[in-house]
Write a protein that holds these residues in place. Structure first.
Motif, PDB file in Angstrom:
ATOM      1  N   ARG A   5       0.842  -1.196   0.000  1.00  0.00           N
ATOM      2  CA  ARG A   5       0.000   0.000   0.000  1.00  0.00           C
ATOM      3  C   ARG A   5       0.876   1.244   0.000  1.00  0.00           C
ATOM      4  N   LYS A   7       0.712   5.648  -1.431  1.00  0.00           N
ATOM      5  CA  LYS A   7      -0.190   6.764  -1.694  1.00  0.00           C
ATOM      6  C   LYS A   7       0.049   7.253  -3.117  1.00  0.00           C
ATOM      7  N   ASP A  90      -5.259   5.860  -1.614  1.00  0.00           N
ATOM      8  CA  ASP A  90      -4.477   4.644  -1.381  1.00  0.00           C
ATOM      9  C   ASP A  90      -4.350   3.864  -2.684  1.00  0.00           C
TER      10      ASP A  90
END
Length: 100
Positions: A5, A7, A90
């Motif tokens: 994960r 951004k 995300d």
């Protein structure tokens, strides 16, 4: 497949800011970026592109800490004087070593 994960930070800004923003992104910790043209209408109305050129959309995949630095920097240095927006979502990515 295993994902990480990160951004996805997106900046939409006046073309005149492109080179400056790209340089600053790298200084703030981004390892790369993608640039494209952007058109639209917002709170300031339709942009006067006849003399300024299209807006740019700058995207970069970064870790949460770098994303926060980018958002804070753009807000502090551009919001008062330029037609700029910045947002983050995300993103699940493969090959995270390319971005961290």
């Amino acid at each position: 497949m295993e994902t990480t994960r990160l951004k996805l930070v997106t900046i939409i800004a006046e073309r005149i800011l492109e080179e400056r923003l790209l340089r600053e992104l790298l200084q703030l910790g981004a390892r790369g970026y993608t640039v494209g043209e952007a058109r639209g209408e917002g709170t300031r109305g339709i942009q006067a592109i006849d003399w300024e050129g299209q807006n740019v959309r700058i995207e970069t995949l970064v870790g949460a800490e770098v994303a926060e630095r980018i958002l804070a920097h753009v807000a502090a240095h551009y919001f008062a004087d330029y037609a700029v927006i910045v947002y983050t979502v995300d993103a699940e990515v493969l090959r995270s070593e390319k971005y961290l």
